[in-house]
Design a protein around this motif. Sequence first.
Motif, PDB file in Angstrom:
ATOM      1  N   ARG A 154      -7.293 -16.316  36.354  1.00  0.00           N
ATOM      2  CA  ARG A 154      -5.970 -15.648  36.074  1.00  0.00           C
ATOM      3  C   ARG A 154      -5.776 -14.084  37.081  1.00  0.00           C
ATOM      4  O   ARG A 154      -4.794 -13.901  37.581  1.00  0.00           O
ATOM      5  N   GLN A 184     -11.659 -18.653  33.437  1.00  0.00           N
ATOM      6  CA  GLN A 184     -10.213 -18.340  32.993  1.00  0.00           C
ATOM      7  C   GLN A 184      -9.649 -17.050  33.424  1.00  0.00           C
ATOM      8  O   GLN A 184      -8.769 -16.949  33.888  1.00  0.00           O
ATOM      9  N   HIS A 221      -4.465 -11.562  29.614  1.00  0.00           N
ATOM     10  CA  HIS A 221      -5.348 -13.102  29.184  1.00  0.00           C
ATOM     11  C   HIS A 221      -5.819 -12.876  27.739  1.00  0.00           C
ATOM     12  O   HIS A 221      -6.475 -11.564  27.512  1.00  0.00           O
TER      13      HIS A 221
END
Length: 403
Positions: free
Chosen positions: A280, A276, A223
């Motif tokens: 992920r 986020q 990420h």
Amino acid sequence: EAGELGTDMGWEVYAVGGFVRDILLGRPNLDLDLVVEGDGIAFARRFAAKLGGRVKAHSKFKTAVVILDDGQRVDVATARLEYYEYPAALPTVELSSIKMDLYRRDFTVNALALRINPGRYGQLVDFFGAERDIRNKTIRVLHSLSFVEDPTRILRAIRFERRFDFQIGGQTMRLIKNALSLKLFSKLSGTRVMHELQLIMNEEDPLACLLRMQELGIMEAIHPLLSLDKERVQILTELVKVHNWYKLLYLEPPVVPWKLYLLGMTMGIKRDQIDQVTGRLHFTRREERDFFQLRDQIGEALMKLMGWKEGRSRLSRLYKILHPLPVEGILFLMARSRKEYIRRNISQYLARLQYVEIEVNGKDLKNIGIEPGPIYAIILDKLMTAKIDGRAETRHEQLNLAK
Ligand code: ATP
């Protein structure tokens, strides 16, 4: 004993994988993996009966785990003997199934087997040049599609490379770069990435692995928010030091390494973006909630710690700041603090303060004539505060104070 049993049952038995690798490296390894050229589950049952233990079998995979009465675990897998009928006059050949089994593994150094049947005991079975790779300190895959088959092997390669101070071989490195340019990582499930990350954080030197990942662009690939900047490298360096210090001194409460290091890896990520990352990595709702809460608690504690001055502030104040935090949070605060006296006092908390107990309980309060109710919690809390600050250390002093 396993070898003798194998011979009794008419099967070849091998010790395989990390166990054999670590023998050649002269490193301790208590996880024994066996492969039986025959029926692994039947073998595991007889083995457990002979040595005393129980068996958990997975018939779908033809594997079993034997848990011996002394707690030792032995994993048993099955390698089927496969017969290939050739047409016409050519003879049927028996393909060595241990070779097939080893070929499915990640790296040459993990694809070694050791015969343990009597008569052949201790013979090394090395089809892929593992012994040479161990000598040359090289991590090498067995075939060029290895990372396409399973991209988590990229993280495993880094983990073994850093753990043993090996080098990933030239061709293997090209295959890693190729896999990364094909964006194979983005197809990898969060659960699998997280599992490998956890294994990395259980290593002696997780930072060495994380730095290697950064160098190869793997952090970004997992990420973009996880890219390691200078500030994160600095906090992770401190976290490794504090963690090692803690492991040396304390067994309890145990630290969950990934919780500790993930705090460092995500430092500086804003509140509205952190989901986020947890998304992920496929955190469950509960894991996510706990992680966010821990970050919030740390933020709050950091603010309060800034106002805490040795000599001027009370020790009970420090206790109240640290007490709600799990050990990972406390160690993070220690790593974050630049002030030596804060570190020293957190260390005091871990060594002593966290275990302080008062000598008075609810029954005592009743005996001195205080009516039971919510007031009890308040009184007991005040007594605790007093004890920590050295104002009421004995039972007698605490009862007096309660009155
Ligand atoms: P460790 O010392 O970290 O336990 P290990 O080599 O015992 O290392 P495990 O993860 O327990 O590692 O795996 C056992 C064996 O299974 C490995 O030695 C390897 O041969 C094989 N293996 C594990 N994961 C993979 C994978 N993703 N792809 C191929 N083979 C694997």
